[in-house]
Design an enzyme around this catalytic site. Sequence first.
Site, PDB file in Angstrom:
ATOM      1  N   TYR A  25      57.235 104.801  47.727  1.00  0.00           N
ATOM      2  CA  TYR A  25      56.156 104.768  46.733  1.00  0.00           C
ATOM      3  C   TYR A  25      56.419 103.589  45.804  1.00  0.00           C
ATOM      4  CZ  TYR A  25      53.191 106.083  42.788  1.00  0.00           C
ATOM      5  OH  TYR A  25      52.263 106.068  41.781  1.00  0.00           O
ATOM      6  N   ASP A  54      52.922 104.310  50.029  1.00  0.00           N
ATOM      7  CA  ASP A  54      51.901 103.766  49.137  1.00  0.00           C
ATOM      8  C   ASP A  54      52.543 102.522  48.557  1.00  0.00           C
ATOM      9  OD1 ASP A  54      50.304 102.952  47.105  1.00  0.00           O
ATOM     10  OD2 ASP A  54      50.307 104.859  46.015  1.00  0.00           O
ATOM     11  N   HIS A 105      44.141 109.179  47.590  1.00  0.00           N
ATOM     12  CA  HIS A 105      44.519 108.424  48.797  1.00  0.00           C
ATOM     13  C   HIS A 105      44.165 109.223  50.054  1.00  0.00           C
ATOM     14  CE1 HIS A 105      47.354 105.523  46.747  1.00  0.00           C
ATOM     15  NE2 HIS A 105      47.251 106.451  45.817  1.00  0.00           N
TER      16      HIS A 105
END
Lengths: 256, 256
Positions: A105, A146, A247
């Site tokens: 992340y 991400d 997302h």
Amino acid sequence: MRIATWNVNSVRARQQRLVNWLKSAQPDVLCLQELKCTDADFPFDAVKEAGYFAAVHGQKTYNGVAILAKTEPTDVIRGLSDGVDDTHARFISATVNGIRVVSAYAPNGQQVDSPAYVYKLEWYRRLRNYLDTRHKPDDLVVMGGDWNIAPEPIDVYDVAQWEGQTLFTLRERDALQQLRAFGLTDAFRQLHPDVQKFSWWDYRMLMFPKNKGVRIDHLFLTAPLLPRLTACDVDREERKGQQPSDHAPVWLELKD
Amino acid sequence: MRIATWNVNSVRARQQRLVNWLKSAQPDVLCLQELKCTDADFPFDAVKEAGYFAAVHGQKTYNGVAILAKTEPTDVIRGLSDGVDDTHARFISATVNGIRVVSAYAPNGQQVDSPAYVYKLEWYRRLRNYLDTRHKPDDLVVMGGDWNIAPEPIDVYDVAQWEGQTLFTLRERDALQQLRAFGLTDAFRQLHPDVQKFSWWDYRMLMFPKNKGVRIDHLFLTAPLLPRLTACDVDREERKGQQPSDHAPVWLELKD
DNA sequence: GTATCGAAAG
DNA sequence: CTTTCGATAC
């Protein structure tokens, strides 16, 4: 072998959607981001009930990453383990079926040149260093996450609007390029050189209904896995309905 | 004619349960308490979709009462309208099918002798005054509400524990008795003189699974309606499952 | 817009 | 335990 990545934006708030998605999409491996909970609060039971092991690196309120898999992940590493004093739970890696899997992340970066932006660029440098230290380019590595960076103009809905904005500044795109230069290929772009698909849409301003999104969730592969790559797509359906994450999951298929 | 009362403990948090309950229980009239929202935030559309008109007296965060009905409530009165400076939205009345319906949310009273306790006793006195001023004992009146008073020992799960606690002090029970002395009958007790049923269970300490509750939600009737009273019960099922209110609905049936 | 938190209230 | 709020983050 199906490998997916999904920023769930709170694994507790999204527990039922996660379980439903696991049951219908049946990934062999799922990289999760933004758990927003500690290890103690992670829904291990629900995930196990759905047929998955979980290697978790949680954090209260912010961040938190995990690797879910149908077989037990081994040799779990939590954090970049580079001696830097960093409380953010943004990285976990583990071995699944002989493949080294990373769930990452990346920092958002907030405003250009803010401390968060500087931290983001530095985090990318540290991640490249992690790869250089621990891996060879011909290791079997899949990095899902991400990444909070849209790699190319095609990956944002309006280049003019995004130019110079965080997620799309030249320095961020260069940081991502430096990471990929280790020997990583963007699975989606590899298979779909000219397709515009997004993986994140702001909750506000009806961005999803208008399909004004950006592609910032990526699956990166090392070279030896490329010949096995047969499919990669965004599960846009998961962004629909009640209380979705902002997302959508991204998944790929490796043959053999 | 079925008339019900239910403290929903936030009409927004309970919107789906409310709609489901309306559709299955099919009351002609439903008195709601603790809406915890302003008129602007009341889910008029969902209620209308379920087949109900709504007369609402909302308030931000606290209190808030409404009367839902299959036919349009008329002559709506919001608040006790007695000139007292009181911002609490605890009272609404309206005429439905020729019956004057009241939805009331009595103050909780907090600790004995606290300002809230004094306010509670005074609120009961004001409500009695409202009846004296606006009604005759032989008017057709149904008053539903969360009265925050258990009338008799049978109405609490453990008299020894409840003796002297708010909701069951002698002064509160006397205030309720003074109100009833206008000419009101407790529908549930009228039909079930010896039955112990509760309408509220504290969320904490597994009070509902242990059935340690109190009966504080009541439907009061004026004398001319008593001959028409055929049934009255607590819908204990509604307290079960995910995210229930801490109160169960209470309903009665009037023949003709 | 949708999460998190801690405080206040029941 | 569940809800509200306002603050904070993305």
